[in-house]
Write a protein that holds these residues in place. Structure first.
Motif, PDB file in Angstrom:
ATOM      1  N   HIS A   1       1.025 -14.397  64.720  1.00 49.49           N
ATOM      2  CA  HIS A   1       1.455 -14.478  65.929  1.00 49.49           C
ATOM      3  C   HIS A   1       0.787 -15.182  66.985  1.00 49.49           C
ATOM      4  O   HIS A   1       1.089 -15.569  67.940  1.00 49.49           O
ATOM      5  N   GLY A   2      -0.764 -15.130  66.702  1.00 47.80           N
ATOM      6  CA  GLY A   2      -1.594 -16.042  67.499  1.00 47.80           C
ATOM      7  C   GLY A   2      -1.970 -15.508  68.812  1.00 47.80           C
ATOM      8  O   GLY A   2      -3.051 -15.864  69.390  1.00 47.80           O
ATOM      9  N   ASP A   3      -1.615 -14.220  69.309  1.00 51.57           N
ATOM     10  CA  ASP A   3      -1.938 -13.601  70.405  1.00 51.57           C
ATOM     11  C   ASP A   3      -1.654 -12.098  70.599  1.00 51.57           C
ATOM     12  O   ASP A   3      -1.154 -11.668  71.503  1.00 51.57           O
ATOM     13  N   LEU A   4      -2.194 -11.558  69.620  1.00 50.76           N
ATOM     14  CA  LEU A   4      -1.628 -10.270  69.103  1.00 50.76           C
ATOM     15  C   LEU A   4      -2.543  -9.176  69.874  1.00 50.76           C
ATOM     16  O   LEU A   4      -3.134  -8.168  69.077  1.00 50.76           O
TER      17      LEU A   4
ATOM     18  N   GLY B   1       1.995 -26.110  71.646  1.00 45.55           N
ATOM     19  CA  GLY B   1       1.897 -24.564  71.830  1.00 45.55           C
ATOM     20  C   GLY B   1       1.272 -24.523  73.130  1.00 45.55           C
ATOM     21  O   GLY B   1       0.897 -25.241  73.894  1.00 45.55           O
ATOM     22  N   TYR B   2       1.204 -22.983  73.629  1.00 46.85           N
ATOM     23  CA  TYR B   2       0.883 -22.449  74.749  1.00 46.85           C
ATOM     24  C   TYR B   2       0.172 -21.137  74.540  1.00 46.85           C
ATOM     25  O   TYR B   2       0.914 -20.425  73.644  1.00 46.85           O
ATOM     26  N   ILE B   3      -0.598 -20.857  75.102  1.00 53.21           N
ATOM     27  CA  ILE B   3      -1.078 -19.361  75.066  1.00 53.21           C
ATOM     28  C   ILE B   3      -1.535 -18.969  76.726  1.00 53.21           C
ATOM     29  O   ILE B   3      -2.251 -19.561  77.138  1.00 53.21           O
ATOM     30  N   ALA B   4      -0.873 -17.943  76.977  1.00 57.65           N
ATOM     31  CA  ALA B   4      -0.644 -17.664  78.501  1.00 57.65           C
ATOM     32  C   ALA B   4       0.102 -18.947  78.973  1.00 57.65           C
ATOM     33  O   ALA B   4       1.039 -19.458  78.345  1.00 57.65           O
ATOM     34  N   ASP B   5      -0.226 -19.632  79.795  1.00 58.10           N
ATOM     35  CA  ASP B   5       0.286 -21.058  80.446  1.00 58.10           C
ATOM     36  C   ASP B   5      -0.733 -22.128  80.253  1.00 58.10           C
ATOM     37  O   ASP B   5      -0.606 -23.135  80.997  1.00 58.10           O
TER      38      ASP B   5
ATOM     39  N   LEU C   1       6.513  -7.434  67.936  1.00 60.65           N
ATOM     40  CA  LEU C   1       5.604  -8.244  68.615  1.00 60.65           C
ATOM     41  C   LEU C   1       6.275  -9.272  69.493  1.00 60.65           C
ATOM     42  O   LEU C   1       7.272  -9.798  68.971  1.00 60.65           O
ATOM     43  N   ILE C   2       5.827  -9.283  70.677  1.00 58.80           N
ATOM     44  CA  ILE C   2       6.373 -10.169  71.720  1.00 58.80           C
ATOM     45  C   ILE C   2       5.278 -11.112  72.171  1.00 58.80           C
ATOM     46  O   ILE C   2       4.178 -11.078  71.949  1.00 58.80           O
ATOM     47  N   ASP C   3       5.826 -12.146  73.048  1.00 61.74           N
ATOM     48  CA  ASP C   3       4.908 -13.256  73.538  1.00 61.74           C
ATOM     49  C   ASP C   3       4.095 -13.799  72.693  1.00 61.74           C
ATOM     50  O   ASP C   3       2.769 -13.743  72.990  1.00 61.74           O
ATOM     51  N   PRO C   4       4.381 -14.489  71.285  1.00 64.34           N
ATOM     52  CA  PRO C   4       3.613 -14.979  70.511  1.00 64.34           C
ATOM     53  C   PRO C   4       3.158 -16.304  71.060  1.00 64.34           C
ATOM     54  O   PRO C   4       3.649 -16.982  71.865  1.00 64.34           O
ATOM     55  N   ALA C   5       2.045 -16.673  70.480  1.00 65.37           N
ATOM     56  CA  ALA C   5       1.582 -18.037  70.505  1.00 65.37           C
ATOM     57  C   ALA C   5       1.564 -18.711  68.928  1.00 65.37           C
ATOM     58  O   ALA C   5       0.591 -18.900  68.315  1.00 65.37           O
ATOM     59  N   ALA C   6       2.675 -18.422  68.343  1.00 68.59           N
ATOM     60  CA  ALA C   6       2.658 -18.687  67.032  1.00 68.59           C
ATOM     61  C   ALA C   6       2.349 -19.897  66.380  1.00 68.59           C
ATOM     62  O   ALA C   6       2.744 -20.682  67.087  1.00 68.59           O
ATOM     63  N   HIS C   7       1.707 -19.762  65.370  1.00 69.84           N
ATOM     64  CA  HIS C   7       1.455 -20.979  64.428  1.00 69.84           C
ATOM     65  C   HIS C   7       0.975 -20.622  63.166  1.00 69.84           C
ATOM     66  O   HIS C   7       0.980 -19.339  62.902  1.00 69.84           O
TER      67      HIS C   7
ATOM     68  N   PHE D   1       8.640 -21.567  77.492  1.00 69.98           N
ATOM     69  CA  PHE D   1       9.602 -20.931  76.877  1.00 69.98           C
ATOM     70  C   PHE D   1      10.071 -21.642  75.809  1.00 69.98           C
ATOM     71  O   PHE D   1      10.459 -20.846  74.875  1.00 69.98           O
ATOM     72  N   ALA D   2      10.262 -22.759  75.582  1.00 66.21           N
ATOM     73  CA  ALA D   2      10.535 -23.364  74.213  1.00 66.21           C
ATOM     74  C   ALA D   2       9.581 -23.071  73.288  1.00 66.21           C
ATOM     75  O   ALA D   2       9.962 -22.832  72.047  1.00 66.21           O
ATOM     76  N   ALA D   3       8.377 -23.012  73.588  1.00 68.20           N
ATOM     77  CA  ALA D   3       7.204 -22.723  72.481  1.00 68.20           C
ATOM     78  C   ALA D   3       7.302 -21.335  71.848  1.00 68.20           C
ATOM     79  O   ALA D   3       7.264 -20.933  70.844  1.00 68.20           O
ATOM     80  N   GLU D   4       7.724 -20.373  72.976  1.00 67.52           N
ATOM     81  CA  GLU D   4       7.674 -19.016  72.785  1.00 67.52           C
ATOM     82  C   GLU D   4       8.866 -18.887  71.993  1.00 67.52           C
ATOM     83  O   GLU D   4       8.903 -18.073  70.848  1.00 67.52           O
ATOM     84  N   ALA D   5      10.035 -19.569  72.358  1.00 69.43           N
ATOM     85  CA  ALA D   5      11.323 -19.202  71.466  1.00 69.43           C
ATOM     86  C   ALA D   5      11.284 -19.870  70.178  1.00 69.43           C
ATOM     87  O   ALA D   5      11.653 -19.193  69.315  1.00 69.43           O
TER      88      ALA D   5
END
Length: 280
Positions: free
Chosen positions: A185-188, A120-124, A202-208, A50-54
């Motif tokens: 976004h990274g997971d679009l 970062g995280y993508i999913a978990d 756009l929600i739930d990013p794996a932004a970078h 959640f820290a990564a998503e925020a």
């Protein structure tokens, strides 16, 4: 849940409705005493997710005005709170707006390097966001392809692995003209596009910091409403380099490897097809 939300938000919480689960967290809709409706993710583990998503949502907003992401209402190690976004039907007008806003996100205030200054995280699954200014192709091979090839190797044949390794070895020749880093976004995939009130967020990013073609390729991987309209509006606002369509499979390799790692051999065939198409 209610007590934790009240401590985090500093306001009373009324009704909390369960909406199911996703990966290692649960989903909820909550009504606050101050009249707001919020969307809540809750987890007992994976504190960094959640820290990564925020961090990613807040960082994407820094690209400039009109960035199509929701605000972060609050976040801690176990809760992420966003505004409640009522769903609406996708429309061509909203898709055209999304194309323009996504182009502005990618070409606005650009980062100095690929990666991001947080884990970062993508999913978990952990996502290596090590910052690197050497150029996108090697960063992509080393930080996005190789780690997930290792994670998914048990579901692949030795020939499959050699094929992806060949793409990694030739990535600089396959990547097309150099591009500066973009906030992506990274997971679009389409499930991370929330159509609401005449626009798309756009929600739930794996932004970078990444390659802007990556977001477009991810939208195409599983299909998205009015995708041709999105792409046309994007290309008009921020023209893409020649040959970008041929590079779509290269950018799809990372999410396909993630799916192999998460879900197993059912994603082997599309992965192999994308790897072969990447080589041409």
């Amino acid at each position: 849940m209610r007590d934790r939300l009240e401590r985090l938000l500093g306001t009373g919480v009324g009704d909390v409705r369960d909406l199911g689960s996703s990966h290692s967290w649960t989903l909820h809709r909550a009504s606050l005493d101050d009249g707001r409706e919020v969307f809540v993710k809750a987890a007992s583990g994976q504190a960094g997710v959640f820290a990564a998503e925020a961090a990613g949502l807040r960082w994407l907003v820094e690209a400039g005005p009109g960035t199509p992401v929701p605000e972060v209402v609050a976040a801690d190690d176990h809760l992420l709170v966003l505004p409640w976004l009522p769903s609406s039907a996708p429309s061509r007008d909203a898709a055209e707006r999304l194309g323009r806003e996504l182009a502005a996100l990618h070409t606005g205030d650009r980062p100095d390097a690929y990666g991001a200054p947080w884990d970062g995280y993508i999913a978990d699954l952990p996502l290596d966001n090590t910052l690197d200014d050497r150029g996108w192709p090697r960063w992509y091979a080393e930080r996005r392809l190789e780690p997930f090839l290792r994670l998914g190797a048990r579901h692949l044949s030795s020939g499959d692995i050699r094929l992806v390794e060949r793409v990694m070895a030739d990535v600089e020749a396959l990547a097309g003209p150099p591009e500066p880093p973009s906030r992506i976004h990274g997971d679009l995939w389409s499930g991370n596009v929330q159509w609401t009130d005449g626009r798309a967020l756009l929600i739930d990013p794996a932004a970078h910091g990444g390659h802007r073609e990556t977001d477009l390729a991810m939208m195409a991987l599983f299909g998205a409403p009015h995708l041709d309209t999105v792409l046309a509006a994007y290309d008009e606002a921020a023209p893409l380099a020649d040959g970008w369509r041929a590079r779509v499979p290269l950018h799809q390799l990372h999410p396909l490897l993630v799916h192999v790692a998460l879900f197993g051999g059912s994603y082997r065939a599309p992965l192999v097809e994308a790897a072969r198409a990447s080589i041409g």
